[in-house]
Design a protein around this motif. Sequence first.
Motif, mmCIF file in Angstrom:
data_model
loop_
_atom_site.group_PDB
_atom_site.id
_atom_site.type_symbol
_atom_site.label_atom_id
_atom_site.label_comp_id
_atom_site.label_asym_id
_atom_site.label_seq_id
_atom_site.Cartn_x
_atom_site.Cartn_y
_atom_site.Cartn_z
ATOM 1 N N THR A 42 0.850 -1.187 0.000
ATOM 2 C CA THR A 42 0.000 0.000 0.000
ATOM 3 C C THR A 42 0.891 1.244 0.000
ATOM 4 O O THR A 42 1.848 1.333 0.762
ATOM 5 N N LYS A 43 0.578 2.198 -0.875
ATOM 6 C CA LYS A 43 1.433 3.362 -1.067
ATOM 7 C C LYS A 43 0.785 4.625 -0.520
ATOM 8 O O LYS A 43 -0.434 4.787 -0.566
ATOM 9 N N ALA A 44 1.619 5.528 -0.022
ATOM 10 C CA ALA A 44 1.169 6.839 0.451
ATOM 11 C C ALA A 44 2.082 7.906 -0.146
ATOM 12 O O ALA A 44 3.311 7.797 -0.081
ATOM 13 N N GLN A 45 1.469 8.924 -0.747
ATOM 14 C CA GLN A 45 2.221 10.036 -1.318
ATOM 15 C C GLN A 45 1.707 11.341 -0.725
ATOM 16 O O GLN A 45 0.489 11.513 -0.556
ATOM 17 N N LEU A 46 2.607 12.245 -0.454
ATOM 18 C CA LEU A 46 2.236 13.549 0.084
ATOM 19 C C LEU A 46 1.972 14.496 -1.078
ATOM 20 O O LEU A 46 2.877 14.794 -1.861
ATOM 21 N N GLU A 47 0.726 14.947 -1.190
ATOM 22 C CA GLU A 47 0.322 15.812 -2.287
ATOM 23 C C GLU A 47 -0.523 16.966 -1.750
ATOM 24 O O GLU A 47 -1.580 16.750 -1.173
ATOM 25 N N ASN A 48 -0.038 18.195 -1.963
ATOM 26 C CA ASN A 48 -0.794 19.396 -1.598
ATOM 27 C C ASN A 48 -1.263 19.379 -0.145
ATOM 28 O O ASN A 48 -2.418 19.681 0.162
ATOM 29 N N VAL A 74 -2.028 10.864 0.274
ATOM 30 C CA VAL A 74 -2.944 10.162 -0.635
ATOM 31 C C VAL A 74 -2.543 8.691 -0.637
ATOM 32 O O VAL A 74 -1.399 8.346 -0.965
ATOM 33 N N VAL A 75 -3.483 7.823 -0.277
ATOM 34 C CA VAL A 75 -3.179 6.409 -0.046
ATOM 35 C C VAL A 75 -3.909 5.541 -1.062
ATOM 36 O O VAL A 75 -5.111 5.716 -1.314
ATOM 37 N N ASN A 76 -3.168 4.582 -1.649
ATOM 38 C CA ASN A 76 -3.734 3.613 -2.583
ATOM 39 C C ASN A 76 -3.216 2.227 -2.247
ATOM 40 O O ASN A 76 -2.013 2.045 -2.008
ATOM 41 N N GLY A 77 -4.116 1.264 -2.209
ATOM 42 C CA GLY A 77 -3.718 -0.105 -1.901
ATOM 43 C C GLY A 77 -4.842 -0.884 -1.267
ATOM 44 O O GLY A 77 -6.016 -0.489 -1.344
ATOM 45 N N GLN A 78 -4.503 -1.991 -0.659
ATOM 46 C CA GLN A 78 -5.509 -2.873 -0.054
ATOM 47 C C GLN A 78 -4.980 -3.465 1.244
ATOM 48 O O GLN A 78 -3.807 -3.857 1.339
ATOM 49 N N LYS A 79 -5.843 -3.514 2.243
ATOM 50 C CA LYS A 79 -5.575 -4.227 3.485
ATOM 51 C C LYS A 79 -6.598 -5.353 3.626
ATOM 52 O O LYS A 79 -7.678 -5.305 3.020
ATOM 53 N N GLN A 133 -16.629 -15.672 8.003
ATOM 54 C CA GLN A 133 -15.713 -16.654 8.567
ATOM 55 C C GLN A 133 -16.345 -18.044 8.609
ATOM 56 O O GLN A 133 -17.539 -18.214 8.371
ATOM 57 N N ILE A 134 -15.531 -19.017 8.947
ATOM 58 C CA ILE A 134 -15.969 -20.404 8.968
ATOM 59 C C ILE A 134 -17.058 -20.644 10.011
ATOM 60 O O ILE A 134 -17.877 -21.554 9.868
ATOM 61 N N ASN A 135 -17.104 -19.803 11.048
ATOM 62 C CA ASN A 135 -18.134 -19.963 12.084
ATOM 63 C C ASN A 135 -19.371 -19.124 11.819
ATOM 64 O O ASN A 135 -20.257 -19.035 12.668
ATOM 65 N N GLY A 136 -19.445 -18.501 10.634
ATOM 66 C CA GLY A 136 -20.616 -17.715 10.266
ATOM 67 C C GLY A 136 -20.531 -16.264 10.656
ATOM 68 O O GLY A 136 -21.353 -15.449 10.231
ATOM 69 N N ASP A 137 -19.550 -15.890 11.472
ATOM 70 C CA ASP A 137 -19.380 -14.500 11.874
ATOM 71 C C ASP A 137 -18.725 -13.727 10.728
ATOM 72 O O ASP A 137 -18.250 -14.313 9.749
ATOM 73 N N ALA A 138 -18.700 -12.406 10.838
ATOM 74 C CA ALA A 138 -18.074 -11.561 9.808
ATOM 75 C C ALA A 138 -17.315 -10.431 10.487
ATOM 76 O O ALA A 138 -17.583 -9.249 10.267
ATOM 77 N N GLU A 139 -16.378 -10.810 11.322
ATOM 78 C CA GLU A 139 -15.571 -9.834 12.065
ATOM 79 C C GLU A 139 -14.557 -9.141 11.170
ATOM 80 O O GLU A 139 -14.241 -7.970 11.357
ATOM 81 N N PHE A 140 -14.045 -9.876 10.170
ATOM 82 C CA PHE A 140 -12.952 -9.373 9.344
ATOM 83 C C PHE A 140 -13.462 -8.740 8.059
ATOM 84 O O PHE A 140 -14.574 -9.017 7.596
ATOM 85 N N ASN A 141 -12.597 -7.915 7.464
ATOM 86 C CA ASN A 141 -12.960 -7.198 6.251
ATOM 87 C C ASN A 141 -11.760 -7.046 5.331
ATOM 88 O O ASN A 141 -10.609 -7.083 5.772
ATOM 89 N N GLU A 142 -12.069 -6.843 4.041
ATOM 90 C CA GLU A 142 -11.104 -6.302 3.103
ATOM 91 C C GLU A 142 -11.307 -4.795 3.078
ATOM 92 O O GLU A 142 -12.440 -4.318 3.074
ATOM 93 N N THR A 143 -10.223 -4.038 3.038
ATOM 94 C CA THR A 143 -10.311 -2.585 3.027
ATOM 95 C C THR A 143 -9.514 -2.061 1.841
ATOM 96 O O THR A 143 -8.304 -2.323 1.741
ATOM 97 N N PHE A 144 -10.189 -1.343 0.937
ATOM 98 C CA PHE A 144 -9.565 -0.848 -0.284
ATOM 99 C C PHE A 144 -9.402 0.671 -0.198
ATOM 100 O O PHE A 144 -10.326 1.392 0.190
ATOM 101 N N PHE A 145 -8.226 1.143 -0.604
ATOM 102 C CA PHE A 145 -7.913 2.574 -0.598
ATOM 103 C C PHE A 145 -7.689 3.037 -2.034
ATOM 104 O O PHE A 145 -6.789 2.537 -2.712
ATOM 105 N N THR A 146 -8.513 3.962 -2.479
ATOM 106 C CA THR A 146 -8.381 4.524 -3.817
ATOM 107 C C THR A 146 -8.342 6.044 -3.690
ATOM 108 O O THR A 146 -9.373 6.701 -3.526
ATOM 109 N N ASP A 147 -7.130 6.584 -3.722
ATOM 110 C CA ASP A 147 -6.925 8.020 -3.501
ATOM 111 C C ASP A 147 -7.580 8.482 -2.196
ATOM 112 O O ASP A 147 -8.130 9.591 -2.114
ATOM 113 N N ALA A 148 -7.547 7.626 -1.181
ATOM 114 C CA ALA A 148 -8.031 8.017 0.143
ATOM 115 C C ALA A 148 -7.038 9.013 0.747
ATOM 116 O O ALA A 148 -5.841 8.969 0.448
ATOM 117 N N THR A 149 -7.524 9.930 1.568
ATOM 118 C CA THR A 149 -6.661 11.001 2.053
ATOM 119 C C THR A 149 -6.734 11.165 3.568
ATOM 120 O O THR A 149 -7.703 10.748 4.210
#
Length: 392
Positions: free
Chosen positions: A144-150, A154-159, A206-222
Amino acid sequence: MRLGFSKAEEDFRAECADWLNAQMAGEFSDIKGITTLTEKAERRKEWEQQLAAHKWSCIGWPEKWGGRGASLAEQVIFAEEYARAGVPGRVNHIGIELAGPTILTFGTDEQKQQFLPDIAAGSTIFCQGFSEPNAGSDLASVRTKAQLENGKWVVNGQKIWTSLAHISDWIFVIARSEEGTKGPRGLTFLMMPIDQPGIEIRGIQQINGDAEFNETFFTDATCPEDSLIGAPGEGWKIAMGLLAFERGVSTLGQQMGFRNELDAIIAAAKANGSANDPLIRQRIAKAEIGLQLMRYGALRMLSNSDHSKVDGAALTYKIQWASWRRSLGELGMDVLGQAAEVTDNPAYEWGMLPNLFLFSRSDTIYGGTNQIQRNMIAERALGMPREPRGDT
């Protein structure tokens, strides 16, 4: 090493227990005994605020920031009584146990003013943005990348495996801010608001039916330029400091949760007669011994006052409890027998022991796999040569 508590500390224990038990028998009885992190999430946010209102939210923090300035022994006692009372896990444990102490240690005065009061009050929920699809336990491989702009990062990537991101307000993110760097170099630690167009959250069931975890996508997030903790390129140092907090007093509370699980297995074995099986009795005894050893080991780890040296006991703790609990889940299933394979619930919902078995499969993976833990023990505690890596 202290294996007991003073009279004053035991009086504090009684105070903790009385308040927690009263809450679980009264206004918040509807959340008692919940074992998943997503069930009744909004109600549990109210519980966070109730803790804060009575100064129980972050007792180890300085009073200035909403804590009690509690001693290490008092923090251990509260963690134990919290689990003993059947109170569900904290939905803001990332904020209380990780983000808050990191800001207290490495943050500026302005950052402390911005974040700490709301974390302590239970009005700001944090999650952690470390793992990535190709960089789980290997934090140094994040892309995941972060650039300093103005004046903004600005962050792009995935967690991935972002616990409770869907109910969180802020996320702290490790991102690569220096082009061409590899490994631990060139990483920056950023604090980012989640409610913005550039961040998308997708749940992972998850395997136990819960949904505690997530994918998190960053597209020009600031986030603002001053949202970083430390300096640009110091993300690895900050992250290592944060992960040290993860092995703190909450370990004793965690073990009290394990105590509850083992007691449930013993009760089930007595109820269905499997306690008459000598092999089951032997495995229960082994689990009991393992739990006691973990408690003494954790007390020794927390009693270590020389933080200038690598604590080998601290490095072994994760692999110890994760392997122990995975075996405990298997024991629970064997005690229940065929009854563990069916549920009376119409949805994909399981009781305590099947849930223990299903979730404990991940214990030896998240927070550093057993393989990664062994590398850390070998390299950092025993001083053995580093495993060959691509960044060298």
